[in-house]
Design an enzyme around this catalytic site. Structure first.
Site, PDB file in Angstrom:
ATOM      1  N   ASN A 123      47.493  35.966  -7.470  1.00 14.36           N
ATOM      2  CA  ASN A 123      48.690  34.676  -6.855  1.00 14.36           C
ATOM      3  C   ASN A 123      48.652  33.725  -8.183  1.00 14.36           C
ATOM      4  O   ASN A 123      49.183  32.889  -7.899  1.00 14.36           O
ATOM      5  CB  ASN A 123      47.819  34.174  -5.820  1.00 14.36           C
ATOM      6  CG  ASN A 123      46.623  33.330  -6.135  1.00 14.36           C
ATOM      7  OD1 ASN A 123      46.069  33.710  -7.221  1.00 14.36           O
ATOM      8  ND2 ASN A 123      46.040  32.301  -5.322  1.00 14.36           N
TER       9      ASN A 123
ATOM     10  N   VAL B 152      44.580  36.719  -1.816  1.00 13.59           N
ATOM     11  CA  VAL B 152      43.555  37.554  -0.958  1.00 13.59           C
ATOM     12  C   VAL B 152      42.927  36.913   0.006  1.00 13.59           C
ATOM     13  O   VAL B 152      42.304  37.434   1.018  1.00 13.59           O
ATOM     14  CB  VAL B 152      42.615  38.043  -1.890  1.00 13.59           C
ATOM     15  CG1 VAL B 152      42.972  39.212  -2.922  1.00 13.59           C
ATOM     16  CG2 VAL B 152      41.569  37.039  -2.636  1.00 13.59           C
TER      17      VAL B 152
ATOM     18  N   ASN C 119      38.795  40.252   3.726  1.00 16.32           N
ATOM     19  CA  ASN C 119      39.986  41.179   3.796  1.00 16.32           C
ATOM     20  C   ASN C 119      40.119  42.641   2.991  1.00 16.32           C
ATOM     21  O   ASN C 119      40.450  43.557   3.293  1.00 16.32           O
ATOM     22  CB  ASN C 119      41.254  39.853   3.153  1.00 16.32           C
ATOM     23  CG  ASN C 119      41.549  39.032   4.436  1.00 16.32           C
ATOM     24  OD1 ASN C 119      41.338  39.165   5.437  1.00 16.32           O
ATOM     25  ND2 ASN C 119      41.984  37.914   3.841  1.00 16.32           N
TER      26      ASN C 119
ATOM     27  N   GLY D 243      37.956  44.846   4.714  1.00 19.72           N
ATOM     28  CA  GLY D 243      38.653  45.336   5.840  1.00 19.72           C
ATOM     29  C   GLY D 243      39.811  46.404   5.319  1.00 19.72           C
ATOM     30  O   GLY D 243      39.758  47.259   6.097  1.00 19.72           O
TER      31      GLY D 243
ATOM     32  N   ARG E 185      39.673  50.462   6.586  1.00 15.44           N
ATOM     33  CA  ARG E 185      40.726  51.057   7.039  1.00 15.44           C
ATOM     34  C   ARG E 185      41.190  52.211   6.229  1.00 15.44           C
ATOM     35  O   ARG E 185      41.537  53.293   6.932  1.00 15.44           O
ATOM     36  CB  ARG E 185      42.111  50.116   7.203  1.00 15.44           C
ATOM     37  CG  ARG E 185      43.147  50.793   7.974  1.00 15.44           C
ATOM     38  CD  ARG E 185      44.386  49.601   8.172  1.00 15.44           C
ATOM     39  NE  ARG E 185      44.729  49.233   6.932  1.00 15.44           N
ATOM     40  CZ  ARG E 185      45.597  49.783   6.124  1.00 15.44           C
ATOM     41  NH1 ARG E 185      46.210  51.302   6.326  1.00 15.44           N
ATOM     42  NH2 ARG E 185      46.255  49.553   4.929  1.00 15.44           N
TER      43      ARG E 185
ATOM     44  N   TYR F  95      31.404  28.180  -5.918  1.00 11.07           N
ATOM     45  CA  TYR F  95      31.502  29.473  -6.678  1.00 11.07           C
ATOM     46  C   TYR F  95      30.260  30.342  -6.356  1.00 11.07           C
ATOM     47  O   TYR F  95      30.356  31.610  -6.120  1.00 11.07           O
ATOM     48  CB  TYR F  95      31.771  29.193  -8.067  1.00 11.07           C
ATOM     49  CG  TYR F  95      31.845  30.393  -9.111  1.00 11.07           C
ATOM     50  CD1 TYR F  95      33.080  31.288  -8.965  1.00 11.07           C
ATOM     51  CD2 TYR F  95      31.001  30.796  -9.957  1.00 11.07           C
ATOM     52  CE1 TYR F  95      33.377  32.197  -9.627  1.00 11.07           C
ATOM     53  CE2 TYR F  95      31.055  32.175 -10.731  1.00 11.07           C
ATOM     54  CZ  TYR F  95      32.193  32.631 -10.794  1.00 11.07           C
ATOM     55  OH  TYR F  95      32.349  33.655 -11.369  1.00 11.07           O
TER      56      TYR F  95
HETATM   57  N1  LIG Z   1      34.636  36.293 -17.192  1.00 12.69           N
HETATM   58  C1  LIG Z   1      33.351  36.347 -16.857  1.00 12.69           C
HETATM   59  O1  LIG Z   1      32.474  36.161 -17.855  1.00 12.69           O
HETATM   60  C2  LIG Z   1      32.989  36.516 -15.555  1.00 12.69           C
HETATM   61  C3  LIG Z   1      31.288  36.396 -15.261  1.00 12.69           C
HETATM   62  C4  LIG Z   1      31.105  36.476 -14.295  1.00 12.69           C
HETATM   63  C5  LIG Z   1      31.580  37.071 -12.993  1.00 12.69           C
HETATM   64  N2  LIG Z   1      33.103  37.222 -13.457  1.00 12.69           N
HETATM   65  C6  LIG Z   1      33.968  37.587 -12.310  1.00 12.69           C
HETATM   66  O2  LIG Z   1      34.992  38.430 -12.720  1.00 12.69           O
HETATM   67  C7  LIG Z   1      36.240  38.204 -11.979  1.00 12.69           C
HETATM   68  C8  LIG Z   1      37.367  38.070 -13.107  1.00 12.69           C
HETATM   69  O3  LIG Z   1      37.147  36.727 -13.990  1.00 12.69           O
HETATM   70  P1  LIG Z   1      37.997  36.527 -15.129  1.00 12.69           P
HETATM   71  O4  LIG Z   1      37.155  35.831 -16.167  1.00 12.69           O
HETATM   72  O5  LIG Z   1      38.977  37.561 -15.510  1.00 12.69           O
HETATM   73  O6  LIG Z   1      38.811  35.276 -14.502  1.00 12.69           O
HETATM   74  P2  LIG Z   1      40.358  34.687 -14.447  1.00 12.69           P
HETATM   75  O7  LIG Z   1      40.392  33.522 -13.853  1.00 12.69           O
HETATM   76  O8  LIG Z   1      40.635  35.070 -15.711  1.00 12.69           O
HETATM   77  O9  LIG Z   1      40.757  35.843 -13.293  1.00 12.69           O
HETATM   78  C9  LIG Z   1      40.695  35.909 -11.788  1.00 12.69           C
HETATM   79  C10 LIG Z   1      42.114  36.056 -11.273  1.00 12.69           C
HETATM   80  O10 LIG Z   1      42.056  36.159  -9.871  1.00 12.69           O
HETATM   81  C11 LIG Z   1      43.299  35.523  -9.488  1.00 12.69           C
HETATM   82  N3  LIG Z   1      43.008  34.665  -8.254  1.00 12.69           N
HETATM   83  C12 LIG Z   1      42.408  33.725  -7.896  1.00 12.69           C
HETATM   84  N4  LIG Z   1      42.408  33.358  -6.480  1.00 12.69           N
HETATM   85  C13 LIG Z   1      43.344  34.256  -6.138  1.00 12.69           C
HETATM   86  C14 LIG Z   1      43.629  34.646  -4.950  1.00 12.69           C
HETATM   87  N5  LIG Z   1      43.264  33.617  -3.679  1.00 12.69           N
HETATM   88  N6  LIG Z   1      44.430  35.684  -4.493  1.00 12.69           N
HETATM   89  C15 LIG Z   1      44.592  36.547  -5.583  1.00 12.69           C
HETATM   90  N7  LIG Z   1      44.321  36.273  -6.766  1.00 12.69           N
HETATM   91  C16 LIG Z   1      43.773  35.264  -7.075  1.00 12.69           C
HETATM   92  C17 LIG Z   1      43.670  34.547 -10.388  1.00 12.69           C
HETATM   93  O11 LIG Z   1      44.758  34.243 -10.756  1.00 12.69           O
HETATM   94  C18 LIG Z   1      43.010  35.221 -11.901  1.00 12.69           C
HETATM   95  O12 LIG Z   1      44.265  36.255 -12.312  1.00 12.69           O
HETATM   96  C19 LIG Z   1      36.133  36.863 -11.115  1.00 12.69           C
HETATM   97  O13 LIG Z   1      35.609  37.356  -9.697  1.00 12.69           O
HETATM   98  C20 LIG Z   1      34.782  36.062 -11.649  1.00 12.69           C
HETATM   99  O14 LIG Z   1      33.947  35.641 -10.674  1.00 12.69           O
HETATM  100  C21 LIG Z   1      33.718  36.911 -14.583  1.00 12.69           C
END
Ligand SMILES: NC(=O)c1ccc[n+]([C@@H]2O[C@H](COP(=O)([O-])OP(=O)(O)OC[C@H]3O[C@@H](n4cnc5c(N)ncnc54)[C@H](O)[C@@H]3O)[C@@H](O)[C@H]2O)c1
Length: 312
Positions: free
Chosen positions: A33, A58, A98, A101, A105, A144
């Site tokens: 998004n 999502v 979601n 789910g 499916r 978070y």
């Molecule tokens: N980068 C890290 O060091 C790290 C560490 C631990 C966990 N993570 C996990 O890995 C995943 C990716 O992290 P990242 O570093 O790439 O962060 P990021 O913020 O660059 O990427 C997250 C993405 O999710 C999208 N997003 C957020 N809410 C949304 C929604 N409601 N619907 C659809 N899209 C949505 C954002 O637009 C973004 O593109 C995350 O779940 C994060 O919690 C990352």
């Protein structure tokens, strides 16, 4: 050919994951998004015949046909996930419901991108997967941390209740090209400050440690987990156990950028963990995976990316 859904695919990690899946021949549906993701991260994939982008949040149901789902959608840096904390919890919890789910499916295999934040401010060092964590349920980081903990619960409940093939990875600090320049994470912060010859801000005394995993290593670990035999569900830590203090990191970045920046100390934010380091024994044993890219090498590539951004 597998049809693979990557939620959060326009983000830092998601866009690298899309690249890696396309490179091995998968058909990729990227859903995002653009809350923190950026069009530029996936611009090079426009027109790729096995890549499709769908703008979607999502927290709303999604009806597509896929074989595998990587659920990464969620803002990952404190500035972004604290901007709208209620939405952060919704994204983790309702987003997980979601996507689970959808997996139920379509009978798709589904992997959750969880986090080392589920360990909170850990009393055990390094953190093995068996450690249950020390998390503040009501602090500014809780949206978070608790959202991700609840998502893990949902993954395991869907597995117990519906016998679904699920996988959970706990990602530790990862860095590399396509990190958001203003996301307040320590690596991007220090590099941006150094490249603009500003003082480098260290919160606390700089002796708190973190371990940093280069993005290519992380993506390889995540795919190895998705591909691992069915009985192995995790959670499994994916990260680099080499530990550095904030002072050491700042000094490395100053040296590589040849910046004239000074180091400035500021008070530690609430609930900031003092140390964080993955125990990756389980990943080594079950996935035959371990990181291969040293911090100096990864920093060189990341600094080059941020330099290009500045001149673009
Ligand atoms: N980068 C890290 O060091 C790290 C560490 C631990 C966990 N993570 C996990 O890995 C995943 C990716 O992290 P990242 O570093 O790439 O962060 P990021 O913020 O660059 O990427 C997250 C993405 O999710 C999208 N997003 C957020 N809410 C949304 C929604 N409601 N619907 C659809 N899209 C949505 C954002 O637009 C973004 O593109 C995350 O779940 C994060 O919690 C990352």
């Amino acid at each position: 050919m597998k049809r693979v859904l990557v939620t959060g695919g326009a983000g830092f990690l998601g866009s690298h994951l899309c690249d890696a899946l396309l490179a091995r021949g998968d058909d990729v549906l990227c859903v995002d998004n653009f809350f923190t993701g950026q069009r530029e991260n996936i611009a090079h994939l426009n027109g790729h015949k096995r890549f499709e982008f769908m703008r979607h949040d999502v927290t709303f149901p999604l009806y597509v046909e896929v074989d595998e789902i990587y659920n990464l959608a969620c803002p990952a840096s404190p500035v972004h996930y604290q901007f709208d904390p209620v939405q952060t919890t919704k994204t983790s919890v309702i987003g997980a419901i979601n996507m689970l789910g959808l997996a139920k499916r379509t009978k798709a295999k589904i992997l959750q991108a969880s986090t080392s934040e589920v360990y909170g401010d850990p009393e055990t060092h390094p953190q093995p997967e068996s450690y249950w964590g020390k998390v503040n349920p009501i602090g500014p980081r809780s949206c978070y941390d608790e959202g991700k903990r609840c998502a893990e619960t949902l993954f395991f409940d869907y597995r117990r209740q519906h016998h679904m093939p699920v996988k959970v990875v706990r990602i530790f600090n990862t860095y590399g090209p396509r990190m958001h320049p203003n996301d307040g994470r320590v690596v991007s912060n220090f590099i941006m400050q150094a490249l603009s010859e500003k003082d480098i801000t260290i919160y606390g005394d700089g002796r708190q440690t973190r371990s940093f995993c280069y993005v290519d290593d992380l993506i390889a670990g995540m795919i190895a987990m998705m591909d691992s035999p069915e009985p192995f569900v995790g959670p499994v830590n994916i990260g680099n156990p080499c530990e550095f203090s904030m002072l050491e990191l700042a000094q490395k970045i100053v040296t590589q950028t040849k910046a004239k920046s000074q180091i400035k100390f500021e008070p530690l934010p609430t609930d900031d963990p003092r140390q964080r380091k993955p125990d990756i024994t389980l990943a080594q044993k079950e996935l035959h995976w371990q990181p291969t890219i040293a911090l100096d090498e990864g920093l060189t590539k990341t600094i080059a990316y941020f330099k290009d951004l500045q001149t673009a």
